[in-house]
Design a protein around this motif. Structure first.
Motif, PDB file in Angstrom:
ATOM      1  N   ARG A 131     -46.605 -58.897  77.299  1.00  0.00           N
ATOM      2  CA  ARG A 131     -47.422 -58.187  76.306  1.00  0.00           C
ATOM      3  C   ARG A 131     -46.615 -57.074  75.668  1.00  0.00           C
ATOM      4  NH1 ARG A 131     -53.674 -58.429  77.111  1.00  0.00           N
ATOM      5  NH2 ARG A 131     -53.606 -60.674  77.385  1.00  0.00           N
ATOM      6  N   GLU A 132     -45.915 -56.372  76.519  1.00  0.00           N
ATOM      7  CA  GLU A 132     -45.138 -55.242  76.034  1.00  0.00           C
ATOM      8  C   GLU A 132     -44.112 -55.713  75.007  1.00  0.00           C
ATOM      9  OE1 GLU A 132     -42.563 -51.852  78.284  1.00  0.00           O
ATOM     10  OE2 GLU A 132     -44.353 -52.640  79.246  1.00  0.00           O
ATOM     11  N   LEU A 133     -43.575 -56.896  75.252  1.00  0.00           N
ATOM     12  CA  LEU A 133     -42.523 -57.408  74.375  1.00  0.00           C
ATOM     13  C   LEU A 133     -43.092 -58.245  73.236  1.00  0.00           C
ATOM     14  CD1 LEU A 133     -40.170 -58.518  77.246  1.00  0.00           C
ATOM     15  CD2 LEU A 133     -39.640 -56.735  75.586  1.00  0.00           C
ATOM     16  N   GLY A 134     -44.398 -58.442  73.248  1.00  0.00           N
ATOM     17  CA  GLY A 134     -45.008 -59.255  72.212  1.00  0.00           C
ATOM     18  C   GLY A 134     -44.634 -60.725  72.315  1.00  0.00           C
ATOM     19  N   LYS A 135     -44.364 -61.185  73.513  1.00  0.00           N
ATOM     20  CA  LYS A 135     -44.048 -62.603  73.691  1.00  0.00           C
ATOM     21  C   LYS A 135     -45.216 -63.280  74.392  1.00  0.00           C
ATOM     22  CE  LYS A 135     -39.079 -61.801  74.315  1.00  0.00           C
ATOM     23  NZ  LYS A 135     -37.968 -61.825  75.270  1.00  0.00           N
ATOM     24  N   ASP A 136     -45.292 -64.569  74.210  1.00  0.00           N
ATOM     25  CA  ASP A 136     -46.326 -65.337  74.901  1.00  0.00           C
ATOM     26  C   ASP A 136     -45.647 -66.122  76.019  1.00  0.00           C
ATOM     27  OD1 ASP A 136     -48.450 -66.785  75.747  1.00  0.00           O
ATOM     28  OD2 ASP A 136     -48.677 -67.992  73.920  1.00  0.00           O
ATOM     29  N   ILE A 137     -45.846 -65.652  77.246  1.00  0.00           N
ATOM     30  CA  ILE A 137     -45.124 -66.260  78.366  1.00  0.00           C
ATOM     31  C   ILE A 137     -46.085 -66.606  79.485  1.00  0.00           C
ATOM     32  CG2 ILE A 137     -43.282 -65.949  80.058  1.00  0.00           C
ATOM     33  CD1 ILE A 137     -42.040 -63.911  78.174  1.00  0.00           C
ATOM     34  N   ARG A 138     -45.864 -67.790  80.046  1.00  0.00           N
ATOM     35  CA  ARG A 138     -46.714 -68.269  81.131  1.00  0.00           C
ATOM     36  C   ARG A 138     -45.838 -68.356  82.368  1.00  0.00           C
ATOM     37  NH1 ARG A 138     -47.809 -73.746  83.086  1.00  0.00           N
ATOM     38  NH2 ARG A 138     -45.911 -74.567  82.175  1.00  0.00           N
TER      39      ARG A 138
ATOM     40  N   ILE B  22     -36.492 -65.588  77.706  1.00  0.00           N
ATOM     41  CA  ILE B  22     -37.385 -66.173  76.696  1.00  0.00           C
ATOM     42  C   ILE B  22     -37.126 -65.513  75.343  1.00  0.00           C
ATOM     43  CG2 ILE B  22     -39.793 -66.591  76.067  1.00  0.00           C
ATOM     44  CD1 ILE B  22     -39.143 -67.999  78.636  1.00  0.00           C
ATOM     45  N   GLU B  23     -36.887 -66.335  74.332  1.00  0.00           N
ATOM     46  CA  GLU B  23     -36.568 -65.812  73.019  1.00  0.00           C
ATOM     47  C   GLU B  23     -37.837 -65.318  72.309  1.00  0.00           C
ATOM     48  OE1 GLU B  23     -36.569 -68.942  73.958  1.00  0.00           O
ATOM     49  OE2 GLU B  23     -34.785 -70.055  73.345  1.00  0.00           O
ATOM     50  N   PRO B  24     -37.663 -64.472  71.292  1.00  0.00           N
ATOM     51  CA  PRO B  24     -38.820 -64.083  70.479  1.00  0.00           C
ATOM     52  C   PRO B  24     -39.414 -65.335  69.818  1.00  0.00           C
ATOM     53  CG  PRO B  24     -36.935 -62.672  70.008  1.00  0.00           C
ATOM     54  CD  PRO B  24     -36.442 -63.761  70.912  1.00  0.00           C
ATOM     55  N   ALA B  25     -40.700 -65.254  69.469  1.00  0.00           N
ATOM     56  CA  ALA B  25     -41.428 -66.427  68.967  1.00  0.00           C
ATOM     57  C   ALA B  25     -40.708 -67.074  67.786  1.00  0.00           C
ATOM     58  CB  ALA B  25     -42.837 -66.013  68.571  1.00  0.00           C
ATOM     59  N   ALA B  26     -40.168 -66.261  66.894  1.00  0.00           N
ATOM     60  CA  ALA B  26     -39.520 -66.794  65.687  1.00  0.00           C
ATOM     61  C   ALA B  26     -38.337 -67.683  66.065  1.00  0.00           C
ATOM     62  CB  ALA B  26     -39.052 -65.641  64.802  1.00  0.00           C
TER      63      ALA B  26
ATOM     64  N   GLU C  40     -37.801 -71.738  65.539  1.00  0.00           N
ATOM     65  CA  GLU C  40     -36.602 -72.244  64.882  1.00  0.00           C
ATOM     66  C   GLU C  40     -35.938 -73.337  65.723  1.00  0.00           C
ATOM     67  OE1 GLU C  40     -32.831 -69.725  64.056  1.00  0.00           O
ATOM     68  OE2 GLU C  40     -34.530 -68.790  63.030  1.00  0.00           O
ATOM     69  N   ARG C  41     -35.953 -73.118  67.028  1.00  0.00           N
ATOM     70  CA  ARG C  41     -35.314 -74.073  67.930  1.00  0.00           C
ATOM     71  C   ARG C  41     -36.229 -75.241  68.281  1.00  0.00           C
ATOM     72  NH1 ARG C  41     -32.338 -69.817  72.101  1.00  0.00           N
ATOM     73  NH2 ARG C  41     -30.665 -69.264  70.676  1.00  0.00           N
ATOM     74  N   GLY C  42     -37.406 -75.225  67.708  1.00  0.00           N
ATOM     75  CA  GLY C  42     -38.340 -76.322  67.944  1.00  0.00           C
ATOM     76  C   GLY C  42     -38.917 -76.325  69.345  1.00  0.00           C
ATOM     77  N   LYS C  43     -39.009 -75.138  69.942  1.00  0.00           N
ATOM     78  CA  LYS C  43     -39.597 -75.049  71.279  1.00  0.00           C
ATOM     79  C   LYS C  43     -41.069 -74.671  71.165  1.00  0.00           C
ATOM     80  CE  LYS C  43     -35.509 -73.419  73.742  1.00  0.00           C
ATOM     81  NZ  LYS C  43     -35.009 -72.321  74.572  1.00  0.00           N
ATOM     82  N   PRO C  44     -41.842 -74.975  72.199  1.00  0.00           N
ATOM     83  CA  PRO C  44     -43.255 -74.558  72.145  1.00  0.00           C
ATOM     84  C   PRO C  44     -43.352 -73.033  72.024  1.00  0.00           C
ATOM     85  CG  PRO C  44     -42.654 -75.387  74.316  1.00  0.00           C
ATOM     86  CD  PRO C  44     -41.530 -75.721  73.403  1.00  0.00           C
ATOM     87  N   HIS C  45     -44.419 -72.622  71.371  1.00  0.00           N
ATOM     88  CA  HIS C  45     -44.612 -71.201  71.124  1.00  0.00           C
ATOM     89  C   HIS C  45     -44.607 -70.407  72.437  1.00  0.00           C
ATOM     90  CE1 HIS C  45     -46.164 -67.546  69.338  1.00  0.00           C
ATOM     91  NE2 HIS C  45     -47.141 -67.527  70.234  1.00  0.00           N
ATOM     92  N   GLN C  46     -45.287 -70.987  73.421  1.00  0.00           N
ATOM     93  CA  GLN C  46     -45.397 -70.279  74.692  1.00  0.00           C
ATOM     94  C   GLN C  46     -44.173 -70.542  75.574  1.00  0.00           C
ATOM     95  OE1 GLN C  46     -48.345 -71.575  77.649  1.00  0.00           O
ATOM     96  NE2 GLN C  46     -49.095 -69.479  77.694  1.00  0.00           N
TER      97      GLN C  46
ATOM     98  N   GLY D 152     -33.311 -68.925  76.188  1.00  0.00           N
ATOM     99  CA  GLY D 152     -32.061 -69.168  75.480  1.00  0.00           C
ATOM    100  C   GLY D 152     -30.884 -69.538  76.357  1.00  0.00           C
ATOM    101  N   GLY D 153     -31.040 -69.361  77.677  1.00  0.00           N
ATOM    102  CA  GLY D 153     -29.914 -69.628  78.558  1.00  0.00           C
ATOM    103  C   GLY D 153     -28.875 -68.523  78.446  1.00  0.00           C
TER     104      GLY D 153
END
Lengths: 748, 190, 111
Positions: A423-430, A464-468, A472-478, A501-502
């Motif tokens: 949340r703090e980073l504005g990412k959607d992570i499970r 985990i990369e930012p959503a954008a 771009e990399r064609g990965k799921p949003h989450q 991103g590895g």
């Protein structure tokens, strides 16, 4: 701190963890009502416990939380992200309040109190408006509306209200269902136990199906006052017999109640005991104290008090046999459940550690006794010591089992970490958790928290990369962070992975060169470069965030893991994700070892890494591998590696060991057999020694070193790599250009 | 363990006693003196836990030569340092009188027991502060920071060792870490 | 008839009966007679409660009465296939133990 408080704190922490877990699940949608119920019950239990130890500030705050949760459970309040966030903050606050209690402060300090007030205000939006929550919001004790008048006898231990109700015979004909009153009662609190009495119902012939004959004895837990409870029964008040006893009433009040009710006194006494309003001791003491045999229908039967209650009742024709049977059966099941609960014993961890230490000493002296017995040649003595050895082995296993815990609890803590951090980073992570039921030693689990925390935060923060970028990399949003655990040949493997991103190999390489960790022209595989991040002082974080840029690098993670006799590796594919793989021994205390001799020295190979033993067929090639049933098996001669002098015996043996799928041979002089052994750390002097995992004391009193097979294999592998790689590689910047010296050649 | 004997004949009872008298009113300190390559050394008695006969040593591979190995001291595994090798790279030859002096070293909050190998233990001496000279800047053929001072005993000098430096865990373990890169042990790499 | 006589299970006197309507005060009087006579006609009676969609105190009383009568007459009376409403009510009144019939209780716990 008294024991009760300590238990309360301990249990509350567990309950808070459960609450937090439940809330996080709730947020992830589609969690059922069970979940809300569980969260509610956790809060309810904490509140109840706080009441018992008379910690009013926890009780008052938790009460408000509980009320809101109750309304969520009832469906009055929809689950929303905002609600979950506030509830999580409330969990934290209750945790903080527990801290206040632990510190022995009588009231929360200013900042904690302010936090509590803020949360109360937030909770206010969901609070019910009947003033009940407001009552408690000032943190004061909810006053009992009725003063309890003492009339002799002690206070009963039960902490619930007791409600006794006999409905009027006409209540059904008036269009009311008594059950609906009782159901309504549950909106005020919780029915702890209820007992339905049909004693007033006449025989079938006289029984009028439209008359009500039932009565109920209820234990009820609530914050409401007597007036509010009475109000529940307002509609039928005029023609029902209602008795309400507040919590902590006197025994005599109960006895009086027994006399006032229409049913048989013995039966009522039994019911009151059964539903937990009174204990048997309280009832007996109360009856004795009253010393008025006429008030209890005892029928002058002196022996009656000693005969089972059921028999007396049947004897008196008060109840029929089958009712008693059913009741007894039910009592038995309740008792069973109680026993099951009491089977869990809480013990202090250090007592357990002490026991394990003692068992360790027992194992050593057992082995020594066995050795002496063998030397003595007395067959009876040998027999008896081998029985002893088997018993010691069982005791050892049982003792170690005591300390085994599932790793799931540790994993679950990270749900919150991932949620808050993302949340703090504005990412959607499970966070995906698997293998939570994998067991390992408690002492290992405890030391695993910090490194895991670092790895998980790292994955969230840098992995985990930012959503954008993901789009771009064609990965799921989450994004997904994975925690996984499983057992693998005597080790436990814990994986922390992400689909981010590895690792940026080139950046690591550049950094490593800049930091002087590797030579500029070093030839290294991607995997080798990836593992450079564990070197001291290495950090690839381009910007420092408050999450994992805390100045603690991966080197600390590796050191923590190594301190647990474990290893850590990273596998990474740029753009696809990274996975950290931690491999740990199951326990730190005792291992089964395989004893081998080289020259005059004795070494212990951990048994779980031993595959088989074969005789070494000396080859003329001079190469250090042999043909194991068509498989190429590289081997290492311990005599050379450890620089042990003395003559090489005519026959040498190979211990085939395996680690992480890699097989290798250790060439030794003698095979001395299996040996269970207590690990003695070698101490700070040897902290940088690789290849030796610790030491142990043999039955003879001699110290034997325990081989660290993974580290040993890594040593040999890196030496071998240098041998085959012509270019100078991976030397220290000022390092000796020593690749020419790195010759791994047999001396024969 | 039967192989370990307490050697006390040359040492006053204070060694084994529970309350060693360390400093008298005149500011003297008690030292245990011993010989090493026919040179006399002394260590403060406070650090000495016990003295045992040499034996039962297990070598630890891949360590510098001055770490002779580990012994079993009543269930605890204690490392043994060869002082001669630590000072001058000369391995101590074992004789009948070779002893291991078990020292307690305190580093920060951690206490370690470390054994040192000596040729022979001689006696416990009281050396008045007035009889202690500062260490020479050179000539002792031992690193200057290992020496606390030079004690005058019966007209001869005894080297008073700074045991914290000599047995510094940090330094020794670091030495051990770089050791495999040493040319004497060519087939390994740290 | 609000309940139907199911085929006898073979053994003399054993019978199964399904209650096909609510067990509330509105039908309690008639229900009492039917059920008592069904009990009187057999030595072993199984009462299928799957179709009982509503039950109140009158119904609960009736169940208690039947159990009591069966025991007094030395007969076996079983309640089976409790409908959710019956389960909930029996559970609420804490009568599962005294009744002693196997009852499928949903996984939620009463709290």
């Amino acid at each position: 701190m008294d024991e009760l408080t300590a238990t309360f704190i301990d249990e509350s922490r567990t309950l808070l963890a459960a609450m937090e877990g439940g809330l996080l699940q709730l947020e992830q949608a589609d969690a059922g009502d069970d979940n809300v119920g569980g969260i509610f019950r956790a809060a309810h239990t904490i509140k109840g416990g706080a009441g018992v130890i008379e910690c009013r500030f926890i009780e008052a705050f938790t009460h408000i939380v509980e009320n809101v949760l109750d309304r969520v459970r009832a469906g009055d309040i929809p689950v929303s992200p905002g609600l979950v966030s506030v509830m999580l903050a409330c969990c934290d606050h209750i945790g903080a309040l527990l801290g206040v209690l632990v510190a022995g402060q009588p009231a929360p300090p200013q900042e904690v109190a302010a936090e509590g007030d803020a949360l109360r205000a937030q909770l206010g939006q969901w609070g019910d408006d009947d003033g009940q929550a407001a009552d408690c919001a000032d943190g004061s004790t909810v006053p009992l509306s009725e003063a309890v008048t003492a009339s002799g006898g002690g206070v009963v231990s039960s902490d619930a209200w007791h409600i006794s109700v006999r409905f009027g015979t006409d209540v059904l004909r008036m269009g009311m269902d008594p059950l609906s009153f009782l159901r309504y009662l549950t909106t005020l609190g919780e029915i702890v136990t209820i007992e339905t009495l049909a004693d007033a119902m006449p025989d079938a012939a006289e029984m009028d199906a439209e008359s009500c004959y039932l009565g109920f004895e209820i234990r009820f837990q609530t914050r409401a006052g007597k007036a509010e409870i009475e109000r529940v029964f307002d509609f039928c008040r005029d023609d029902c017999a209602l008795h309400i006893l507040p919590p902590q009433s006197k025994c005599s009040d109960y006895l009086q109640l027994i006399q006032e009710l229409p049913e048989d006194a013995m039966r009522l006494g039994e019911i009151l005991v059964r539903i937990g309003a009174l204990t048997q001791a309280e009832l007996d003491a109360g009856l004795a104290a009253q010393a008025q045999p006429t008030s209890v229908e005892f029928d002058g039967d002196e022996s009656g008090a000693r005969a089972p209650l059921g028999e007396i009742l049947v004897g008196q024709q008060a109840v029929r046999q089958e009712v008693v049977d059913a009741a007894v059966l039910k009592q038995a099941t309740v008792k069973d459940r109680k026993i099951a609960e009491s089977r869990m014993v809480r013990i202090q961890a250090d007592k357990l550690d002490q026991l394990i230490d003692l068992v360790g000493e027992l194992v050593i002296s057992g082995a020594s006794t066995h050795l002496f017995a063998q030397r003595s040649g007395l067959s009876e003595l040998m027999e008896s010591t081998s029985v002893l050895s088997r018993l010691v082995e069982s005791i050892r296993d049982a003792a170690l089992q005591l300390r085994m815990v599932q790793i799931g609890e540790t994993f679950n803590r990270f749900n919150r970490v991932v949620r808050d951090a993302s949340r703090e980073l504005g990412k959607d992570i499970r966070l995906a958790i698997t293998g939570g039921d994998t067991e390992l030693d408690k002492s290992v689990v405890e030391k695993l928290g910090d490194p895991l925390m670092h790895l998980v935060r790292n994955a969230v923060d840098h992995g985990i990369e930012p959503a954008a970028v993901r789009a771009e990399r064609g990965k799921p949003h989450q994004g997904t962070v994975r925690l996984n655990a499983y057992h693998d040949s005597g080790s436990i493997v814990i994986e922390v992975g992400d689909d981010g991103g590895g690792l940026a190999i080139e950046r690591i390489r550049a950094k490593a060169i800049a930091r002087g960790l590797i030579a500029e022209d070093a030839v290294m595989s991607g995997a080798e470069i990836s593992n450079l991040i564990f070197e001291a002082g290495f950090s690839t974080a381009e910007q420092v965030t408050n999450l994992s840029g805390r100045g603690v690098g991966m080197d600390v993670v590796r050191r923590d893991i190594q301190a647990l006799r474990g290893t850590i590796e990273v596998r990474s594919t740029e753009g696809v994700g990274a996975a950290f793989c931690i491999r740990l021994p199951l326990t730190l205390a005792i291992i089964d070892g395989f004893l081998v001799g080289v020259g005059s020295a004795t070494y212990v190979v951990p048994l779980d890494s031993v595959v088989e033993c074969i005789e070494l067929q000396e080859t003329t090639t001079g190469r250090n591998y042999l043909n194991l049933r068509g498989e190429v098996l590289p081997f290492v001669r311990l005599r050379e590696m450890f620089e042990i002098g003395g003559d090489v015996p005519a026959r040498q043996n190979v211990v085939v060991v395996q680690h992480a799928g890699q097989k290798a041979g250790l060439v030794v002089d003698r095979l001395l057999g299996e040996f269970q052994t207590v690990i003695k750390p070698l101490g700070a002097l040897f902290q940088h020694l690789r290849g030796i995992g610790g030491s142990t004391i043999l039955g003879s009193g001699e110290v034997a070193l325990i081989l660290d097979v993974p580290a040993l294999l890594a040593l040999v592998t890196s030496a071998e790599e240098k041998l085959v790689s012509p270019a100078p590689s991976r030397g220290r910047p000022s390092g000796t250009p020593d690749s020419q010296h790195l010759i791994l050649q047999p001396s024969e | 363990m039967s192989s370990i004997l307490q050697v006390r004949q040359a040492v006053p009872a204070v060694l084994a006693g529970s309350q060693p008298v360390v400093r008298d009113d005149a500011g003297s300190l008690q030292y245990l003196t011993f010989s090493l390559n026919s040179e006399m050394f002394a260590v403060g008695i406070l650090n000495v836990k016990e003295i045992i006969e040499y034996g039962g040593l297990t070598q630890v591979p891949m360590m510098p030569a001055f770490i002779r190995g580990v012994i079993n001291l009543r269930g605890a595994v204690v490392p043994v340092i060869d002082l001669s090798a630590r000072f001058a790279n000369e391995t101590t030859r074992i004789s009948k009188r070779t002893c291991i002096v078990i020292m307690e070293v305190v580093e920060g909050e951690v206490r370690h027991d470390i054994g040192i190998m000596v040729d022979m233990v001689s006696e416990v001496l009281e050396i008045p502060a007035a009889d202690i000279e500062p260490p020479p800047s050179f000539g002792a053929r031992i690193r200057a920071d290992f020496i606390d001072g030079m004690g005058k005993v019966a007209g001869k000098f005894v080297i008073l060792l700074n045991i914290a430096k000599v047995l510094s865990t940090e330094e020794i373990s670091t030495l051990a870490a770089v050791y495999p890169g040493d040319a004497r042990n060519p087939h390994l790499d740290g | 008839m609000t309940h139907t006589q199911a085929p006898s299970a073979g053994a003399a006197g054993a019978a199964a009966l399904a209650v096909t309507d609510d067990m509330t005060v509105y039908s309690a009087r008639a229900r009492k007679e039917e059920l008592l006579s069904a009990l009187a006609a057999s030595t072993e009676l199984e009462l299928d409660l799957s179709a009982v969609t509503a039950i109140d105190v009158a119904g609960v009383q009736l169940l208690i009465l039947l159990k009591r009568e069966a025991a007094a007459q030395g007969k076996t009376l079983r309640f089976s296939n409790h409908s959710p409403a019956v389960v909930e009510t029996i559970d609420f009144c804490n009568l599962a133990g005294p009744f002693g019939d196997p009852m499928l209780i949903a996984a939620h716990s009463a709290g």
